[in-house]
Design an enzyme around this catalytic site. Structure first.
Site, PDB file in Angstrom:
ATOM      1  N   ALA A  79       0.817  -1.210   0.000  1.00 11.63           N
ATOM      2  CA  ALA A  79       0.000   0.000   0.000  1.00 11.63           C
ATOM      3  C   ALA A  79       0.853   1.263   0.000  1.00 11.63           C
ATOM      4  O   ALA A  79       0.319   2.365   0.009  1.00 11.63           O
ATOM      5  CB  ALA A  79      -0.926   0.013   1.213  1.00 11.63           C
ATOM      6  N   THR A  81       2.783   4.269  -1.513  1.00 11.23           N
ATOM      7  CA  THR A  81       2.518   4.942  -2.787  1.00 11.23           C
ATOM      8  C   THR A  81       3.656   5.850  -3.234  1.00 11.23           C
ATOM      9  O   THR A  81       3.632   6.364  -4.338  1.00 11.23           O
ATOM     10  CB  THR A  81       1.229   5.775  -2.705  1.00 11.23           C
ATOM     11  N   ASN A 105      -4.849   2.876  -3.324  1.00 16.43           N
ATOM     12  CA  ASN A 105      -5.887   3.082  -2.308  1.00 16.43           C
ATOM     13  C   ASN A 105      -6.547   1.739  -2.048  1.00 16.43           C
ATOM     14  O   ASN A 105      -7.075   1.118  -2.966  1.00 16.43           O
ATOM     15  CB  ASN A 105      -6.911   4.111  -2.789  1.00 16.43           C
ATOM     16  N   HIS A 135      -7.490  15.835   2.622  1.00 12.80           N
ATOM     17  CA  HIS A 135      -6.982  14.928   3.652  1.00 12.80           C
ATOM     18  C   HIS A 135      -6.613  15.706   4.911  1.00 12.80           C
ATOM     19  O   HIS A 135      -6.582  16.934   4.912  1.00 12.80           O
ATOM     20  CB  HIS A 135      -5.757  14.157   3.152  1.00 12.80           C
ATOM     21  N   HIS A 136      -6.299  14.981   5.965  1.00 14.52           N
ATOM     22  CA  HIS A 136      -5.934  15.554   7.252  1.00 14.52           C
ATOM     23  C   HIS A 136      -4.655  16.392   7.152  1.00 14.52           C
ATOM     24  O   HIS A 136      -3.894  16.292   6.177  1.00 14.52           O
ATOM     25  CB  HIS A 136      -5.733  14.425   8.271  1.00 14.52           C
ATOM     26  N   LYS A 139      -0.930  14.826   6.417  1.00  8.75           N
ATOM     27  CA  LYS A 139      -0.531  14.177   5.160  1.00  8.75           C
ATOM     28  C   LYS A 139       0.474  15.073   4.442  1.00  8.75           C
ATOM     29  O   LYS A 139       0.224  16.265   4.242  1.00  8.75           O
ATOM     30  CB  LYS A 139      -1.744  13.918   4.272  1.00  8.75           C
TER      31      LYS A 139
END
EC number: 1.17.1.8
Length: 240
Positions: A79, A81, A105, A135-136, A139
């Site tokens: 996962a 990236t 994802n 996103h938060h 990130k």
């Protein structure tokens, strides 16, 4: 199923909790630096783990790439990236000897979003397209790997596409081939991805909102459950 975790950050901690709730066993963890707080046996190399059925990676290129250069024979769910092109080339090479699963994802809903987008792009050929992800505030990369995946879907279906990341520097009207790409960072947003099709007097929006990071952890576990029974090869949600 006996699982080796590559990385033990927030995501693989969720994988551990959810996997054990499903009756699976975490047999070990590989981290850059061993930590006294990690509640599992810690290893330096994948080949050191003798009783695992599959490895699940939620780490980063600095941890993952050196491991991929080692010799091992464990099915691998990835996962990570970062450095995507280099990563895909390496995973494709490894897939000659082991079953490998990769997704930018791990949400199956996002996979469905790519299929919906692929159907919509030809139907709305004369619509302007804008891509937005949120996103938060912790990130660090932008745009997200998922937004890049959505952009790749569009590129595969439209000719002469131009990504536009920073429109305030442009002193010109929007061009038909432009694809706007926007990133938002704030608060604790888990993940939102939106495709806007803007036509004359009408707009169409396709949106995916993640309400919990558990969807990504569960997606990785479900991929691992299928991968352990697969022959050697490179797998995505399309062929798993």
């Amino acid at each position: 199923m006996k699982i080796l975790l590559i990385g033990y950050g927030a995501m693989n901690q969720r994988v551990a909790r959810l996997a054990e709730e499903k009756g699976h066993e975490i047999v070990g963890v590989i981290e850059n630096t061993p930590k006294a707080t990690t509640p599992y046996q810690q290893y330096q190399h994948i080949a050191d783990v003798k009783d695992a059925d599959v490895a699940i990676d939620f780490s980063n290129p600095n941890l993952l790439f050196p491991l991929l250069d080692e010799e091992f024979h464990l099915p691998l769910v990835v996962a990570t990236t970062g450095e995507k092109e280099k990563l895909l080339n390496k995973l494709d090479e490894l897939s000659q000897n082991i079953p490998v699963f990769f997704s930018a994802n791990m949400s199956y809903g996002v996979h469905a979003l790519t299929k919906i987008l692929a159907a919509a792009v030809p139907l709305l050929d004369d619509f302007d397209i804008e891509l937005t992800e949120a996103h938060h505030n912790k990130k660090v990369d932008a745009p997200s790997g998922t937004l890049e995946k959505l952009y790749d879907v569009i590129v595969s279906l439209k000719e002469n596409v131009t990504p536009v990341y920073d429109r305030h520097e442009l002193n010109e009207k929007r061009q038909p081939q432009d694809i706007g790409i926007h990133s938002i960072r704030g608060g604790t947003i888990v993940g939102e991805h939106e495709v806007l099709f803007a036509g004359t007097d009408e707009t169409i929006q396709i949106t995916h909102r993640a309400q919990s990071k558990d969807i990504f952890a569960n997606g990785a576990i479900q991929a691992a459950e299928r991968l352990v029974n697969k022959p050697n090869g490179f797998y995505t949600f399309d062929n798993l």
